[in-house]
Motif scaffolding. Structure first.
Motif, mmCIF file in Angstrom:
data_model
loop_
_atom_site.group_PDB
_atom_site.id
_atom_site.type_symbol
_atom_site.label_atom_id
_atom_site.label_comp_id
_atom_site.label_asym_id
_atom_site.label_seq_id
_atom_site.Cartn_x
_atom_site.Cartn_y
_atom_site.Cartn_z
ATOM 1 N N GLN A 116 17.225 28.253 13.268
ATOM 2 C CA GLN A 116 17.865 29.558 13.325
ATOM 3 C C GLN A 116 19.129 29.552 12.458
ATOM 4 O O GLN A 116 19.372 30.493 11.705
ATOM 5 N N ALA A 117 19.911 28.496 12.536
ATOM 6 C CA ALA A 117 21.120 28.379 11.717
ATOM 7 C C ALA A 117 20.759 28.312 10.231
ATOM 8 O O ALA A 117 21.463 28.892 9.395
ATOM 9 N N GLN A 118 19.659 27.627 9.901
ATOM 10 C CA GLN A 118 19.205 27.563 8.509
ATOM 11 C C GLN A 118 18.882 28.957 7.982
ATOM 12 O O GLN A 118 19.260 29.323 6.872
ATOM 13 N N ILE A 119 18.151 29.725 8.794
ATOM 14 C CA ILE A 119 17.747 31.065 8.374
ATOM 15 C C ILE A 119 18.973 31.959 8.198
ATOM 16 O O ILE A 119 19.085 32.699 7.219
ATOM 17 N N ILE A 131 10.790 35.976 2.482
ATOM 18 C CA ILE A 131 9.999 35.282 3.505
ATOM 19 C C ILE A 131 9.499 33.953 2.951
ATOM 20 O O ILE A 131 9.506 32.938 3.649
ATOM 21 N N GLY A 132 9.081 33.933 1.693
ATOM 22 C CA GLY A 132 8.608 32.695 1.077
ATOM 23 C C GLY A 132 9.679 31.611 1.081
ATOM 24 O O GLY A 132 9.390 30.438 1.349
ATOM 25 N N GLU A 133 10.914 31.987 0.803
ATOM 26 C CA GLU A 133 12.013 31.018 0.810
ATOM 27 C C GLU A 133 12.305 30.518 2.223
ATOM 28 O O GLU A 133 12.584 29.333 2.423
ATOM 29 N N ILE A 134 12.208 31.418 3.196
ATOM 30 C CA ILE A 134 12.428 31.018 4.594
ATOM 31 C C ILE A 134 11.313 30.087 5.058
ATOM 32 O O ILE A 134 11.569 29.078 5.715
ATOM 33 N N VAL A 135 10.063 30.409 4.693
ATOM 34 C CA VAL A 135 8.919 29.563 5.050
ATOM 35 C C VAL A 135 9.084 28.165 4.450
ATOM 36 O O VAL A 135 8.848 27.158 5.115
ATOM 37 N N GLU A 136 9.515 28.123 3.214
ATOM 38 C CA GLU A 136 9.707 26.839 2.532
ATOM 39 C C GLU A 136 10.796 26.008 3.212
ATOM 40 O O GLU A 136 10.657 24.802 3.394
ATOM 41 N N ALA A 137 11.879 26.653 3.622
ATOM 42 C CA ALA A 137 13.000 25.936 4.238
ATOM 43 C C ALA A 137 12.686 25.467 5.660
ATOM 44 O O ALA A 137 13.145 24.411 6.080
ATOM 45 N N GLN A 141 5.155 29.481 9.554
ATOM 46 C CA GLN A 141 4.255 30.480 8.998
ATOM 47 C C GLN A 141 5.075 31.743 8.710
ATOM 48 O O GLN A 141 6.139 31.954 9.304
ATOM 49 N N ALA A 142 4.577 32.577 7.819
ATOM 50 C CA ALA A 142 5.298 33.797 7.438
ATOM 51 C C ALA A 142 5.526 34.714 8.639
ATOM 52 O O ALA A 142 6.609 35.292 8.798
ATOM 53 N N HIS A 143 4.525 34.851 9.520
ATOM 54 C CA HIS A 143 4.686 35.745 10.670
ATOM 55 C C HIS A 143 5.753 35.236 11.639
ATOM 56 O O HIS A 143 6.435 36.015 12.284
ATOM 57 N N SER A 144 5.933 33.925 11.709
ATOM 58 C CA SER A 144 6.972 33.368 12.580
ATOM 59 C C SER A 144 8.363 33.660 12.011
ATOM 60 O O SER A 144 9.296 33.973 12.763
ATOM 61 N N ALA A 145 8.483 33.578 10.703
ATOM 62 C CA ALA A 145 9.771 33.886 10.063
ATOM 63 C C ALA A 145 10.126 35.356 10.260
ATOM 64 O O ALA A 145 11.272 35.687 10.601
ATOM 65 N N ARG A 146 9.157 36.252 10.084
ATOM 66 C CA ARG A 146 9.415 37.676 10.298
ATOM 67 C C ARG A 146 9.762 37.941 11.762
ATOM 68 O O ARG A 146 10.642 38.744 12.076
ATOM 69 N N GLY A 147 9.084 37.251 12.679
ATOM 70 C CA GLY A 147 9.372 37.399 14.105
ATOM 71 C C GLY A 147 10.776 36.945 14.448
ATOM 72 O O GLY A 147 11.471 37.560 15.265
ATOM 73 N N GLY A 151 13.076 39.663 15.991
ATOM 74 C CA GLY A 151 13.294 39.413 17.412
ATOM 75 C C GLY A 151 14.608 38.742 17.720
ATOM 76 O O GLY A 151 15.501 39.327 18.335
ATOM 77 N N ALA A 152 14.733 37.499 17.292
ATOM 78 C CA ALA A 152 15.912 36.709 17.666
ATOM 79 C C ALA A 152 17.177 37.173 16.965
ATOM 80 O O ALA A 152 18.230 37.298 17.590
ATOM 81 N N LEU A 153 17.084 37.446 15.679
ATOM 82 C CA LEU A 153 18.306 37.768 14.939
ATOM 83 C C LEU A 153 18.734 39.224 15.115
ATOM 84 O O LEU A 153 19.900 39.502 15.392
ATOM 85 N N LYS A 154 17.795 40.154 14.947
ATOM 86 C CA LYS A 154 18.168 41.565 15.055
ATOM 87 C C LYS A 154 18.338 41.995 16.512
ATOM 88 O O LYS A 154 19.361 42.548 16.887
#
Length: 177
Positions: A116-119, A131-137, A141-147, A151-154
Motif C-alpha cells: 500500500q505504501a509502495q502504491i 496500472i501496468g506500473e503498479i502491477v510491475e511494482a 494482477q491488474a484488477h487487484s491494483a484497481r481494487g 477501495g482501500a485508498l479512495k
C-alpha cells in the motif's frame, strides 16, 4: 392522507409500535433491491429518515457506512401522519436521533514497506502511475491494483486520487496534494 402501498403502510405501522419509531427490521421477504427501492422512495417523501444506529443498544442496521458504523431507519413525523398517527413522540425521537455530522477523518498512518505504501509513493510522483506500473511494482494482477485504488485508498483512507487517459500509458492515476 397520502396514498401508501401495503408495504409502506406495514413499515410505518410497525415503526410506530417500536421504541424510538425504528423502521428496521423491514418486513419478512423484503430485502435486496426491492427493499432499497421502497426505502429510497419513503425517504424521498420524508416518511423515513436514515440515522446513526446505536450498536450498544443492538439496533438493527439498514446499511453499513464503511467506516465501522451503520445506519438504521426511523419513521418521521410525516411518516406517522401518513398512517394517521399523532406525531408528538416522533418529533422528539427524530430530533434526538438526527445523524451527527462525521468529525474530520483521523489521519491514517501508512506502514512503511507495505505494498500500500509502495502504491501511494507511485501515485505521489508528478507523473503518477499507470496500472501496468503498479502491477510491475507489486506483482499483483491488474484488477487487484484497481481494487486497492478504489477501495482501500479512495474509500477507506479518503485519499483524493484522480485519473486521466494518456496515449502511451493508458489510464494514469495520481494522488492530489
Amino acid at each position: 392522507m397520502p396514498k401508501l402501498t401495503d408495504t409502506q403502510t406495514i413499515i410505518l405501522s410497525r415503526a410506530a409500535a417500536r421504541p424510538g419509531n425504528l423502521a428496521t427490521p423491514l418486513p419478512k421477504g423484503l430485502h435486496g433491491a426491492a427493499a432499497k427501492v421502497v426505502v429510497t422512495r419513503m425517504i424521498e417523501r420524508g416518511w423515513l429518515e436514515e440515522v446513526d444506529a446505536d450498536m450498544r443498544k443492538g439496533e438493527p442496521l439498514w446499511r453499513e457506512t464503511g467506516d465501522g458504523h451503520g445506519t438504521t431507519l426511523i419513521a418521521t413525523e410525516a411518516g406517522l401522519e401518513a398512517i394517521g398517527i399523532e406525531p408528538v413522540v416522533a418529533k422528539a425521537t427524530s430530533a434526538s436521533r438526527k445523524a451527527k455530522p462525521n468529525p474530520a477523518p483521523k489521519p491514517v498512518a501508512i506502514r512503511p514497506g507495505t505494498k500500500q505504501a509502495q502504491i501511494i509513493a507511485l501515485l505521489q510522483r508528478a507523473e503518477g502511475a499507470s496500472i501496468g506500473e503498479i502491477v510491475e511494482a507489486t506483482g499483483w494482477q491488474a484488477h487487484s491494483a484497481r481494487g486497492m485504488i478504489s477501495g482501500a485508498l479512495k474509500k477507506k483512507l479518503g485519499l483524493a486520487i484522480t485519473s486521466r487517459k494518456e496515449a502511451n500509458r493508458g489510464t494514469v492515476y495520481s494522488l492530489d496534494a
